[in-house]
Design an enzyme around this catalytic site. Structure first.
Site, PDB file in Angstrom:
ATOM      1  CB  ILE A  38      -0.813   0.303   1.255  1.00  0.00           C
ATOM      2  CG1 ILE A  38      -1.907  -0.884   1.246  1.00  0.00           C
ATOM      3  CG2 ILE A  38      -1.628   1.380   1.365  1.00  0.00           C
ATOM      4  CD1 ILE A  38      -2.652  -1.391   2.619  1.00  0.00           C
ATOM      5  NE  ARG A 120     -10.136  -6.633   6.298  1.00  0.00           N
ATOM      6  CZ  ARG A 120     -11.361  -6.908   5.776  1.00  0.00           C
ATOM      7  NH1 ARG A 120     -12.457  -7.514   6.603  1.00  0.00           N
ATOM      8  NH2 ARG A 120     -11.663  -6.743   4.346  1.00  0.00           N
ATOM      9  CD  GLN A 134       3.479   2.456  13.976  1.00  0.00           C
ATOM     10  OE1 GLN A 134       2.495   2.736  13.479  1.00  0.00           O
ATOM     11  NE2 GLN A 134       4.475   1.947  13.217  1.00  0.00           N
ATOM     12  CG  ASN A 153      -6.778  -4.664   8.203  1.00  0.00           C
ATOM     13  OD1 ASN A 153      -7.701  -3.979   8.645  1.00  0.00           O
ATOM     14  ND2 ASN A 153      -6.651  -5.145   6.758  1.00  0.00           N
ATOM     15  CG  ASP A 181     -14.724  -1.598   4.196  1.00  0.00           C
ATOM     16  OD1 ASP A 181     -14.627  -2.545   3.695  1.00  0.00           O
ATOM     17  OD2 ASP A 181     -14.149  -0.988   5.090  1.00  0.00           O
ATOM     18  NE  ARG A 184     -12.839  -3.405  -0.936  1.00  0.00           N
ATOM     19  CZ  ARG A 184     -11.981  -4.012  -0.070  1.00  0.00           C
ATOM     20  NH1 ARG A 184     -12.416  -4.029   0.887  1.00  0.00           N
ATOM     21  NH2 ARG A 184     -10.609  -4.277  -0.405  1.00  0.00           N
ATOM     22  CG  HIS A 209     -11.619  -2.623   7.361  1.00  0.00           C
ATOM     23  ND1 HIS A 209     -12.158  -2.514   6.063  1.00  0.00           N
ATOM     24  CD2 HIS A 209     -10.657  -3.144   7.073  1.00  0.00           C
ATOM     25  CE1 HIS A 209     -11.417  -3.007   5.213  1.00  0.00           C
ATOM     26  NE2 HIS A 209     -10.175  -3.296   5.971  1.00  0.00           N
ATOM     27  CB  SER A 264      -6.935  -4.149  -1.642  1.00  0.00           C
ATOM     28  OG  SER A 264      -7.001  -3.924  -0.067  1.00  0.00           O
TER      29      SER A 264
HETATM   30  N1  NAD Z   1      -8.167  -0.705   6.398  1.00  0.00           N
HETATM   31  C1  NAD Z   1      -8.001  -0.980   5.401  1.00  0.00           C
HETATM   32  O1  NAD Z   1      -8.930  -0.585   4.397  1.00  0.00           O
HETATM   33  C2  NAD Z   1      -6.979  -1.671   4.724  1.00  0.00           C
HETATM   34  C3  NAD Z   1      -6.906  -2.126   3.343  1.00  0.00           C
HETATM   35  C4  NAD Z   1      -5.801  -2.974   2.906  1.00  0.00           C
HETATM   36  C5  NAD Z   1      -4.861  -3.444   3.631  1.00  0.00           C
HETATM   37  N2  NAD Z   1      -4.920  -3.222   4.958  1.00  0.00           N
HETATM   38  C6  NAD Z   1      -3.658  -3.530   5.909  1.00  0.00           C
HETATM   39  O2  NAD Z   1      -2.847  -2.832   5.731  1.00  0.00           O
HETATM   40  C7  NAD Z   1      -1.671  -3.308   6.415  1.00  0.00           C
HETATM   41  C8  NAD Z   1      -0.386  -3.058   5.165  1.00  0.00           C
HETATM   42  O3  NAD Z   1      -0.675  -3.648   4.221  1.00  0.00           O
HETATM   43  P1  NAD Z   1       0.305  -3.925   2.925  1.00  0.00           P
HETATM   44  O4  NAD Z   1      -0.428  -4.916   1.880  1.00  0.00           O
HETATM   45  O5  NAD Z   1       0.932  -2.700   2.776  1.00  0.00           O
HETATM   46  O6  NAD Z   1       1.410  -4.904   3.740  1.00  0.00           O
HETATM   47  P2  NAD Z   1       3.108  -5.132   3.254  1.00  0.00           P
HETATM   48  O7  NAD Z   1       3.412  -6.391   4.037  1.00  0.00           O
HETATM   49  O8  NAD Z   1       3.103  -5.231   1.849  1.00  0.00           O
HETATM   50  O9  NAD Z   1       3.730  -3.813   3.880  1.00  0.00           O
HETATM   51  C9  NAD Z   1       3.895  -3.519   5.041  1.00  0.00           C
HETATM   52  C10 NAD Z   1       5.076  -2.764   5.407  1.00  0.00           C
HETATM   53  O10 NAD Z   1       4.833  -2.487   6.721  1.00  0.00           O
HETATM   54  C11 NAD Z   1       6.183  -2.122   7.060  1.00  0.00           C
HETATM   55  N3  NAD Z   1       6.080  -2.381   8.611  1.00  0.00           N
HETATM   56  C12 NAD Z   1       5.859  -3.340   9.358  1.00  0.00           C
HETATM   57  N4  NAD Z   1       5.921  -2.921  10.828  1.00  0.00           N
HETATM   58  C13 NAD Z   1       6.194  -1.637  10.803  1.00  0.00           C
HETATM   59  C14 NAD Z   1       6.453  -0.815  11.768  1.00  0.00           C
HETATM   60  N5  NAD Z   1       6.326  -1.038  13.196  1.00  0.00           N
HETATM   61  N6  NAD Z   1       6.718   0.456  11.455  1.00  0.00           N
HETATM   62  C15 NAD Z   1       6.972   1.027  10.110  1.00  0.00           C
HETATM   63  N7  NAD Z   1       6.712   0.023   9.089  1.00  0.00           N
HETATM   64  C16 NAD Z   1       6.437  -1.261   9.388  1.00  0.00           C
HETATM   65  C17 NAD Z   1       6.786  -3.473   6.517  1.00  0.00           C
HETATM   66  O11 NAD Z   1       8.325  -3.638   6.666  1.00  0.00           O
HETATM   67  C18 NAD Z   1       6.237  -3.469   5.248  1.00  0.00           C
HETATM   68  O12 NAD Z   1       7.127  -3.053   4.109  1.00  0.00           O
HETATM   69  C19 NAD Z   1      -1.801  -4.581   6.718  1.00  0.00           C
HETATM   70  O13 NAD Z   1      -2.183  -5.018   8.010  1.00  0.00           O
HETATM   71  C20 NAD Z   1      -3.204  -4.927   5.831  1.00  0.00           C
HETATM   72  O14 NAD Z   1      -4.107  -5.992   6.394  1.00  0.00           O
HETATM   73  C21 NAD Z   1      -5.836  -2.363   5.553  1.00  0.00           C
HETATM   74  O1  LMR Z   2      -8.897  -7.768   3.361  1.00  0.00           O
HETATM   75  C1  LMR Z   2      -7.707  -7.429   3.978  1.00  0.00           C
HETATM   76  O2  LMR Z   2      -7.198  -8.099   4.737  1.00  0.00           O
HETATM   77  C2  LMR Z   2      -7.227  -6.145   3.488  1.00  0.00           C
HETATM   78  C3  LMR Z   2      -8.077  -5.119   3.516  1.00  0.00           C
HETATM   79  O3  LMR Z   2      -8.457  -4.926   4.736  1.00  0.00           O
HETATM   80  C4  LMR Z   2      -9.081  -5.046   2.650  1.00  0.00           C
HETATM   81  O4  LMR Z   2     -10.339  -4.852   2.770  1.00  0.00           O
HETATM   82  O5  LMR Z   2      -8.871  -5.283   1.351  1.00  0.00           O
END
Ligand code: NAD
Ligand code: LMR
Length: 356
Positions: A38, A120, A134, A153, A181, A184, A209, A264
């Protein structure tokens, strides 16, 4: 061919994308997990002006784990190579003090994503500690007015943890992403009724979520040929709206993971930009946007403190939950279910970050 319409469209485009008329001081934005899936998409969208509009300069800090240092440097190299005029400075760090010092907007993406077959909330054990750290770092280093968006998540419960460990920052400054969401849901309805996606308004995402979230069309409208219709009236299929539609929205993240073998990324980054943009620039007259916000004991009778997604309107950087909407029995049962899950997650999270 209507060339005057084309000219008007192009003039509008160039006005929109030209980074001229820069008058306000640069805003400090920090993205954690900036070299991940992301993060990589998001920092480029920020460079293009999607976060705060085409005239607002940004000092962008990318915060990563030490083990992702090379990916962080590579991401920064590409970001610089884009030569985005809006990025006044680009910084990269693996240290919280440098990452959050004086930051105005913190977008907390860095966390583990789920894989196929996981919920999640299965990520809580792995991710809750990140958000405790954080929160503590924001408390120490960030501006007291920092606006925080939690994406990692389970986003709602992680936002609650972050706020808990940053007690001197107002709870109203912490939010969780449920805009993906909402987007979507809007897109599914637009396809169903053959409308433009931007003409579908006021779909609400209530709650978590997660797969218990409730995509509610009771207030939603579609604008067609200058006339406003209710989504319920236009779809004319309550059974679909209450079941297949709600499930499709709630399970979309999982469906993407099955296909992409990764969660995603671009759609999540785009939703982050929508969320921050609307929070800080403001929502259009009467349009609701869904955001996870921390309850204060009064909102919709929810007594407990959780991070719950509500319909919101935003003005002058403040979020106001749209209050007073009435729920029927079906809506109440959906909302009870998602609240119950948030309370369970909260208990689980507390046992990880505040062990007895
Ligand atoms: N709320 C939403 O709508 C939504 C949508 C998509 C994904 N997500 C969530 O977002 C998160 C990231 O997804 P992604 O696909 O980018 O994952 P990813 O594994 O591709 O990237 C995560 C990055 O975070 C870094 N990281 C981990 N811990 C860290 C910390 N303490 N400080 C700084 N950086 C740190 C990792 O090194 C990595 O580069 C996941 O938990 C995923 O489930 C949420
Ligand atoms: O579904 C997931 O785990 C990633 C993200 O929260 C999403 O809604 O795409």
């Amino acid at each position: 061919m209507d060339s005057s319409a084309t000219t008007r469209r192009l003039q509008h485009l160039s006005r929109h994308f030209k980074a001229s008329n820069i008058t306000t001081p640069p805003v400090r934005v920090t993205v954690t997990g900036a070299a991940g899936n992301i993060g990589y998409a998001l920092v480029h969208m920020i460079g293009q002006g999607r976060l705060l509009g085409p005239n607002q300069q940004i000092i962008l800090t990318l915060l990563e784990l030490p083990m992702a240092k090379d990916q962080l440097e590579g991401t920064m190299m590409e970001l610089r190579d884009c030569a985005f005029p809006l990025l006044k400075e680009i910084k990269g760090t693996t240290q919280y003090d440098q990452g959050f010092m004086g930051c105005d907007i913190a977008i907390l993406v860095g966390a583990k994503p789920r894989g196929p077959g996981m919920e999640r909330k299965d990520l809580l054990a792995a991710n809750a500690r990140i958000f405790k750290e954080q929160g503590e770092a924001l408390e120490k280093y960030a501006s007291r007015n920092v606006k925080v968006l939690v994406v990692g998540n389970p986003a709602n419960t992680n936002a609650l943890i972050t706020a808990h460990f940053a007690p001197s920052i107002p709870k109203s400054n912490f939010t969780a992403l449920t805009r993906l969401d909402q987007n979507r849901a809007q897109s599914i309805v637009a396809q169903r009724v053959s409308a433009n996606v931007e003409d579908v308004r006021n779909i609400i995402i209530w709650g978590n979520h997660s797969t218990t979230q409730f995509a509610d069309v009771s207030q939603a409208t579609v604008q067609q040929n200058g006339i406003s219709y209710t989504v319920r009236g236009l779809v004319a299929d309550d059974a679909w709206l209450q079941k297949a539609f709600v499930e499709q929205v709630a399970k979309r993240g999982g469906a993407i993971i099955e296909k992409r073998k990764a969660s995603s990324a671009a759609s999540a980054a785009s939703a982050v930009c929508d969320h921050i943009h609307d929070w800080l620039i403001g929502t259009d007259n009467g349009t609701f946007v869904s955001m996870g916000v921390i309850t204060d004991g009064k909102l919709y009778g929810i007594k407990e403190q959780v991070c719950f997604s509500f319909p919101c309107i935003c003005k002058d950087g403040n979020i106001k939950v749209v209050e007073g909407l009435k729920w029927d029995q079906f809506q109440q049962s959906m909302i009870d279910k998602t609240l119950k899950e948030l309370l369970e997650e909260k208990e689980m999270a507390l046992s990880v970050v505040i062990p007895k």
